[in-house]
Enzyme design. Sequence first.
Site, PDB file in Angstrom:
ATOM      1  N   ASP A  32       1.037  -1.018  -0.030  1.00  0.00           N
ATOM      2  CA  ASP A  32      -0.042  -0.216   0.019  1.00  0.00           C
ATOM      3  C   ASP A  32       0.930   1.325  -0.004  1.00  0.00           C
ATOM      4  O   ASP A  32       1.717   1.350   0.663  1.00  0.00           O
ATOM      5  CB  ASP A  32      -1.000  -0.055   1.263  1.00  0.00           C
ATOM      6  N   ASN A  88     -13.051  -3.701   2.919  1.00  0.00           N
ATOM      7  CA  ASN A  88     -14.060  -2.559   2.923  1.00  0.00           C
ATOM      8  C   ASN A  88     -14.962  -2.749   1.677  1.00  0.00           C
ATOM      9  O   ASN A  88     -14.505  -2.595   0.746  1.00  0.00           O
ATOM     10  CB  ASN A  88     -13.300  -0.935   3.030  1.00  0.00           C
ATOM     11  N   GLN A  95     -14.668   2.220   1.863  1.00  0.00           N
ATOM     12  CA  GLN A  95     -13.981   1.935   0.849  1.00  0.00           C
ATOM     13  C   GLN A  95     -13.489   3.042   0.201  1.00  0.00           C
ATOM     14  O   GLN A  95     -14.577   4.067  -0.206  1.00  0.00           O
ATOM     15  CB  GLN A  95     -14.932   1.251   0.019  1.00  0.00           C
ATOM     16  N   HIS A 101     -10.420  -5.323  -2.835  1.00  0.00           N
ATOM     17  CA  HIS A 101      -9.215  -5.593  -2.511  1.00  0.00           C
ATOM     18  C   HIS A 101      -8.951  -6.215  -1.112  1.00  0.00           C
ATOM     19  O   HIS A 101     -10.123  -5.731  -0.238  1.00  0.00           O
ATOM     20  CB  HIS A 101      -8.166  -4.656  -2.775  1.00  0.00           C
ATOM     21  N   HIS A 103      -7.129  -6.056   2.390  1.00  0.00           N
ATOM     22  CA  HIS A 103      -5.985  -5.409   3.135  1.00  0.00           C
ATOM     23  C   HIS A 103      -5.047  -6.352   4.102  1.00  0.00           C
ATOM     24  O   HIS A 103      -5.971  -6.919   5.064  1.00  0.00           O
ATOM     25  CB  HIS A 103      -6.559  -4.239   4.211  1.00  0.00           C
TER      26      HIS A 103
HETATM   27  P1  AMP Z   1      -9.830   1.153   0.772  1.00  0.00           P
HETATM   28  O1  AMP Z   1     -10.118   2.596   1.552  1.00  0.00           O
HETATM   29  O2  AMP Z   1     -10.199   0.118   1.384  1.00  0.00           O
HETATM   30  O3  AMP Z   1     -10.662   1.113  -0.720  1.00  0.00           O
HETATM   31  O4  AMP Z   1      -8.513   1.065   0.302  1.00  0.00           O
HETATM   32  C1  AMP Z   1      -7.672   1.677  -0.725  1.00  0.00           C
HETATM   33  C2  AMP Z   1      -6.181   1.580  -0.351  1.00  0.00           C
HETATM   34  O5  AMP Z   1      -5.468   1.559  -1.563  1.00  0.00           O
HETATM   35  C3  AMP Z   1      -5.681   2.620   0.552  1.00  0.00           C
HETATM   36  O6  AMP Z   1      -5.253   1.781   1.867  1.00  0.00           O
HETATM   37  C4  AMP Z   1      -4.646   3.502  -0.302  1.00  0.00           C
HETATM   38  O7  AMP Z   1      -3.560   3.774   0.525  1.00  0.00           O
HETATM   39  C5  AMP Z   1      -4.326   2.678  -1.367  1.00  0.00           C
HETATM   40  N1  AMP Z   1      -3.942   2.814  -2.489  1.00  0.00           N
HETATM   41  C6  AMP Z   1      -4.357   3.880  -3.362  1.00  0.00           C
HETATM   42  N2  AMP Z   1      -3.775   4.036  -4.441  1.00  0.00           N
HETATM   43  C7  AMP Z   1      -2.847   3.310  -4.565  1.00  0.00           C
HETATM   44  C8  AMP Z   1      -1.791   2.956  -5.245  1.00  0.00           C
HETATM   45  N3  AMP Z   1      -1.562   3.778  -6.347  1.00  0.00           N
HETATM   46  N4  AMP Z   1      -0.803   2.167  -4.924  1.00  0.00           N
HETATM   47  C9  AMP Z   1      -0.906   1.470  -3.693  1.00  0.00           C
HETATM   48  N5  AMP Z   1      -1.828   1.621  -2.928  1.00  0.00           N
HETATM   49  C10 AMP Z   1      -2.947   2.528  -3.411  1.00  0.00           C
END
Ligand code: AMP
Length: 138
Positions: A32, A88, A95, A101, A103
């Site tokens: 992440d 999420n 989300q 995805h 985590h």
């Molecule tokens: P969620 O809030 O469960 O949708 O999680 C989205 C996650 O994606 C967050 O923890 C972000 O930090 C991560 N994220 C967003 N863009 C990127 C990216 N380009 N590379 C890696 N992680 C990302």
Amino acid sequence: MADKDCIFCKIANGEMPSATIYENSDFRVILDVSPASRGHALIIPKEHFKDIFDIDAMTAGKMFSLATEVARAMKSVLKCDGLNIVQNNGIIAGQTVFHLHLHLIPRYEGDGVKLGWEQKESVPTELQELAKQIRKKI
Ligand code: AMP
Ligand code: ZN
């Protein structure tokens, strides 16, 4: 089917760079970019599923199976004390990227990561009734 406007479609399919831990025909596992803790990883299906309500059970099963392997590798390298698996679904649930995805959040003594909820009271008869209603739909 990839969504041309979806950042995780691009990352999962290698069209955008990422710190990739692992890749196979179905998934890419990355670190992440804004981690909750050191080594915070994401398991991303290559196919675009919006959320848990959208993904098929077979792919979801494979994703969790892969999580067991990734979690063991992370524990071995990171020497974390524990690990949370978070997934999420929907804005209300936190989300922010609408491509499903998982985590994997390593936990360390005193890391200050905040997850969890306040536990509420329940009524046994209501729990039974609710369980019955949901059971009927499975
Ligand atoms: P969620 O809030 O469960 O949708 O999680 C989205 C996650 O994606 C967050 O923890 C972000 O930090 C991560 N994220 C967003 N863009 C990127 C990216 N380009 N590379 C890696 N992680 C990302
Ligand atoms: Zn996508």
